[in-house]
Design a protein around this motif. Structure first.
Motif, PDB file in Angstrom:
ATOM      1  N   LEU A  59      49.507 -25.500  51.750  1.00 18.61           N
ATOM      2  CA  LEU A  59      48.259 -26.172  52.091  1.00 18.61           C
ATOM      3  C   LEU A  59      47.770 -25.707  53.460  1.00 18.61           C
ATOM      4  O   LEU A  59      48.577 -25.387  54.334  1.00 18.61           O
ATOM      5  N   GLU A  64      46.512 -33.782  53.533  1.00 22.66           N
ATOM      6  CA  GLU A  64      47.557 -33.727  52.506  1.00 22.66           C
ATOM      7  C   GLU A  64      48.814 -33.012  52.985  1.00 22.66           C
ATOM      8  O   GLU A  64      49.897 -33.260  52.458  1.00 22.66           O
ATOM      9  N   THR A 105      49.959 -27.150  46.109  1.00 27.04           N
ATOM     10  CA  THR A 105      49.086 -26.113  46.664  1.00 27.04           C
ATOM     11  C   THR A 105      47.676 -26.680  46.793  1.00 27.04           C
ATOM     12  O   THR A 105      47.461 -27.880  46.669  1.00 27.04           O
ATOM     13  N   TRP A 106      46.713 -25.832  47.073  1.00 31.99           N
ATOM     14  CA  TRP A 106      45.336 -26.302  47.229  1.00 31.99           C
ATOM     15  C   TRP A 106      44.405 -25.415  46.423  1.00 31.99           C
ATOM     16  O   TRP A 106      44.784 -24.336  45.946  1.00 31.99           O
ATOM     17  N   ALA A 128      45.602 -29.831  45.585  1.00 31.58           N
ATOM     18  CA  ALA A 128      44.680 -30.643  46.369  1.00 31.58           C
ATOM     19  C   ALA A 128      43.300 -30.006  46.292  1.00 31.58           C
ATOM     20  O   ALA A 128      43.131 -28.839  46.607  1.00 31.58           O
ATOM     21  N   GLY A 129      42.316 -30.777  45.860  1.00 33.67           N
ATOM     22  CA  GLY A 129      40.974 -30.240  45.680  1.00 33.67           C
ATOM     23  C   GLY A 129      40.687 -30.021  44.206  1.00 33.67           C
ATOM     24  O   GLY A 129      41.431 -30.489  43.333  1.00 33.67           O
TER      25      GLY A 129
END
Length: 500
Positions: A59, A64, A105-106, A128-129
């Motif tokens: 990240l 987060e 992860t993102w 995330a996202g």
């Protein structure tokens, strides 16, 4: 029993309503950060993650990251931070080598991460996202907790994180950093510049890198300060965030300080809240340090460390006790010596350059699954840093160069950093990197790669002539290449291995 996550738990108990994080103007308190990381710990346990299991964390500097980081530690698992710029084969190697059981992860890295996870058979991937198939959103990972999640009873010497080196030679090695090692690195160095709960730390150093993780995030959380998170470095964004959040501390690498100095819009922003800046990750040019301090009116304290020492080895003890252009003295509990090529200690003095070796609480357990590399690094009971330097009569350390970057030209030792210092004095030079390139007659020739300032111009011939007037004949670069940019690592350090 010592679990590094205790630094968050204790700060949340002492100052629950105090701001822990601020990101894009939104604040999260210590109580909220503690509770949300508790939920991640519970979610990991519900998915079968047990003490000692590895959880990869890829990240940028978004809330987060600390939420997941401390949640992983609370569950007794091991954090494996991954650079967000890695490509699928690189991610797959680190996932496989660390035996990671789950990846967080993102969105910006999800495509490469998904390929990597598929290649190594890792099914548990959270993003995330915006979430691409077949990954799951990070919001699905946390689980409800009644009360506080009990910190897993890890031992001080247990591995808390496996952080992969930059891989300057061969594949990256995973440095096993312990709970005690990381705790002490959060507790000792910051006392040297009197960090306090009212400080706001401009946190743009990548948290997946040991410098940002240990010397910004863990330090800030340990003492109840506020982290102002900036996901990506641009001079304008950093200056605007300092003004908006009234940041008091800025941790950076030399390229960041140079970029802030060169920013055309720098005078538009109010940076008067800054009280101290910290430089690490690489040696900062004297001209950059002096110019930055004069322009911004704030001291830069230089320190020295590396991934394997998580991260601090030495540090300057505040504006009144520092020795400018040195990297300070060893921090409490840390020993440093200078050894020659036969592993014999050298006396103080700039004429006695050798390899820096160190021992103390700050060194890693070893390289993950690489006993031979570990044994080589810890010869005679001291960790060999691979850095060349000397110590003065008062115990201050001065870094000369990386041992592996030493150029041997016609039998003479040439230190790239010495040439880079000269180049940084040239008014047209913004960034400089010097490397050795193969030469049939001399073995190696000196080559300089330069980025010029936006408002200045020069030529290779002018640079060579400039250096010839200021350096011995065997030192000055015969080859100069002007570029629009130099390759940088995720932490902003010049990647010399990519320069030829």
């Amino acid at each position: 029993m010592l679990n590094l996550a205790v630094i968050l738990r204790e700060s949340a108990e002492i100052r629950p309503a105090a701001p822990a994080l601020v990101h894009d103007g939104v604040t999260m308190t210590y109580a909220e950060l503690d509770a949300r990381s508790d939920s991640v710990a519970e979610g990991l346990r519900a998915r079968g993650i047990r003490a000692g299991d590895r959880v990869a964390l890829q990240l940028p500097n978004v809330p987060e990251f600390p939420i997941a980081y401390y949640g992983i530690l609370k569950a007794g698992a091991v954090v494996v931070p991954l650079n967000v710029l890695l490509k699928a084969p690189e991610i797959a190697y680190q996932l496989t080598d660390s035996a990671a059981r789950l990846l967080i992860t993102w969105a910006g890295a999800a495509g490469e991460a998904a390929k990597a996870a598929a290649d190594c058979g890792l099914a548990e991937v959270y993003v995330a996202g915006p979430v691409p198939d077949p990954a799951r959103p990070f919001a699905d990972l946390p689980a409800p907790v009644t009360g506080s999640f009990p910190l897993h009873a890890t031992e001080p010497g247990d591995t808390a994180a496996i952080v992969y080196t930059s891989g300057t030679t061969g594949r990256p090695k995973g440095a096993e950093l312990t709970h005690f090692q990381l705790y002490m690195n959060a507790d000792i160095p910051d006392r040297l510049f009197a960090l306090n709960p009212d400080d706001i730390i401009l946190t743009v150093l990548p948290l997946f890198h040991v410098y940002g993780m240990s010397s910004a995030m863990n330090i800030g959380i340990r003492f109840g300060a506020c982290l102002s998170l900036v996901p990506r470095f641009t001079p304008e964004q950093v200056l605007a965030t300092i003004e908006r959040d009234r940041a008091t501390i800025f941790d950076g690498v030399p390229t960041m300080f140079g970029a802030l100095l060169a920013c055309p819009q720098r005078d538009r922003y109010d940076t008067s809240s800054l009280r101290v800046c910290i430089s690490g990750g690489d040696s900062i040019a004297a001209t950059v340090l002096d110019a930055f301090e004069q322009r911004f009116g704030v001291p830069i304290l230089e320190g020295y460390g590396m991934t394997e020492t998580a991260s601090t080895i030495s540090f300057n003890e505040g504006p009144d006790q520092r020795r400018v252009y040195s990297v300070g003295r060893p921090v409490w509990g840390v020993q440093v010596q200078v050894w020659d090529c036969d592993d014999r200690p050298l006396p103080p003095g700039r004429d006695h350059v050798g390899e820096l070796v160190t021992r103390g609480y700050h060194t890693m357990r070893g390289y993950h699954r690489q006993p031979e590399a570990t044994a080589e690094a810890f010869r005679h009971g001291w960790f060999h840093t691979g850095d060349l330097g000397y110590v003065d009569e008062d115990g201050y350390l001065f870094i000369v160069d990386r041992k592996k970057e030493l150029i041997i030209r016609g039998g003479y030792n040439v230190y790239p950093r010495e040439i880079e210092e000269v180049l940084h004095h040239h008014p047209a030079v913004l960034q400089a990197a010097v490397v050795g390139v193969p030469d049939e007659r001399l073995g190696q020739e000196v080559k300089a790669f330069l980025v010029t300032r936006p408002d200045a111009a020069t030529t290779a011939e002018e640079i060579i002539a400039y250096c010839r007037e200021r350096l011995a004949a065997y030192k000055y670069p015969r080859l100069v290449e002007l570029r629009d940019a130099l390759p940088l690592s995720g932490a902003g350090k010049v990647l010399k291995k990519l320069l030829t």
